[in-house]
Design a protein around this motif. Structure first.
Motif, PDB file in Angstrom:
ATOM      1  N   ILE A  91      47.139  20.242  73.162  1.00 57.17           N
ATOM      2  CA  ILE A  91      48.322  19.401  73.261  1.00 57.17           C
ATOM      3  C   ILE A  91      48.158  18.236  72.289  1.00 57.17           C
ATOM      4  O   ILE A  91      47.081  17.652  72.179  1.00 57.17           O
ATOM      5  N   LYS A  92      49.237  17.960  71.558  1.00 54.21           N
ATOM      6  CA  LYS A  92      49.232  16.858  70.604  1.00 54.21           C
ATOM      7  C   LYS A  92      50.424  15.970  70.891  1.00 54.21           C
ATOM      8  O   LYS A  92      51.506  16.445  71.223  1.00 54.21           O
ATOM      9  N   ALA A  93      50.220  14.676  70.729  1.00 57.80           N
ATOM     10  CA  ALA A  93      51.289  13.698  70.923  1.00 57.80           C
ATOM     11  C   ALA A  93      51.713  13.177  69.558  1.00 57.80           C
ATOM     12  O   ALA A  93      50.872  12.854  68.711  1.00 57.80           O
ATOM     13  N   PHE A  94      53.024  13.098  69.352  1.00 55.09           N
ATOM     14  CA  PHE A  94      53.588  12.614  68.100  1.00 55.09           C
ATOM     15  C   PHE A  94      54.454  11.395  68.375  1.00 55.09           C
ATOM     16  O   PHE A  94      55.256  11.400  69.311  1.00 55.09           O
ATOM     17  N   SER A  95      54.312  10.354  67.547  1.00 52.75           N
ATOM     18  CA  SER A  95      55.185   9.193  67.645  1.00 52.75           C
ATOM     19  C   SER A  95      56.514   9.543  66.989  1.00 52.75           C
ATOM     20  O   SER A  95      56.547  10.062  65.873  1.00 52.75           O
ATOM     21  N   CYS A  96      57.611   9.265  67.682  1.00 49.95           N
ATOM     22  CA  CYS A  96      58.924   9.609  67.140  1.00 49.95           C
ATOM     23  C   CYS A  96      59.585   8.440  66.419  1.00 49.95           C
ATOM     24  O   CYS A  96      60.533   8.629  65.682  1.00 49.95           O
ATOM     25  N   LYS A  97      59.098   7.225  66.622  1.00 45.91           N
ATOM     26  CA  LYS A  97      59.654   6.063  65.923  1.00 45.91           C
ATOM     27  C   LYS A  97      58.931   5.809  64.608  1.00 45.91           C
ATOM     28  O   LYS A  97      59.545   5.498  63.611  1.00 45.91           O
ATOM     29  N   ASP A  98      57.631   5.936  64.625  1.00 45.81           N
ATOM     30  CA  ASP A  98      56.831   5.653  63.440  1.00 45.81           C
ATOM     31  C   ASP A  98      56.310   6.964  62.871  1.00 45.81           C
ATOM     32  O   ASP A  98      55.343   7.533  63.371  1.00 45.81           O
ATOM     33  N   THR A  99      56.973   7.435  61.825  1.00 48.17           N
ATOM     34  CA  THR A  99      56.602   8.728  61.255  1.00 48.17           C
ATOM     35  C   THR A  99      55.298   8.663  60.462  1.00 48.17           C
ATOM     36  O   THR A  99      54.733   9.691  60.125  1.00 48.17           O
ATOM     37  N   SER A 100      54.822   7.442  60.151  1.00 48.15           N
ATOM     38  CA  SER A 100      53.568   7.338  59.402  1.00 48.15           C
ATOM     39  C   SER A 100      52.368   7.665  60.287  1.00 48.15           C
ATOM     40  O   SER A 100      51.310   8.043  59.801  1.00 48.15           O
TER      41      SER A 100
END
Length: 138
Positions: A91-100
């Motif tokens: 499982i991986k978490a991705f930030s949706c506001k900060d694409t960097s």
């Protein structure tokens, strides 16, 4: 429609529409927080940018549909990858506001007997019905 056989066949519109339908069926306080794929780990790793794009679209669609918006809510969305070769999950978490920010590993915590804490409502309806039958003379 048949399931996609490659990442090129993945239709993000279908994924987002499905997430909206599922969200509508969930009880209050429960929401869709990500997507999953059943594929080899190396294929998922190679397409992390596609996954991140879909998760950002999911977040934006949820924010647009929310009457209060999602500005103050968690902006991370999750990707659960079930490896078709090893049967392991990641499982991986991705930030949706900060694409960097890239992804970072997530953790699955299983809570035992979570069903016992849910509210169950049962309804029973009784009917007393009489039907008259007309007889034909003949």
């Amino acid at each position: 429609a048949p399931p996609p056989t490659s990442w090129a066949d993945v239709d993000d519109t279908l994924i987002l529409d499905h997430a909206a339908i599922v969200s509508g069926m969930l009880p209050g306080g429960v929401s869709v927080i990500g997507i999953y794929a059943f594929c080899p780990a190396d294929a998922a790793k190679a397409k992390e940018s596609v996954v991140h794009s879909i998760l950002r679209k999911l977040y934006r669609k949820q924010a647009a549909a929310s009457p209060l918006g999602l500005e103050d809510h968690e902006d991370e969305r999750l990707f659960l990858q079930l490896c078709s070769k090893t049967k392991r999950n990641t499982i991986k978490a991705f930030s949706c506001k900060d694409t960097s920010k890239g992804s970072h590993p997530g953790e699955i915590k299983v809570t035992p007997n979570v069903a016992a804490s849910l509210v169950k409502i049962t309804s029973t309806y009784g009917f007393d019905l009489s039907l008259e039958e007309e007889k034909e003379d003949g």
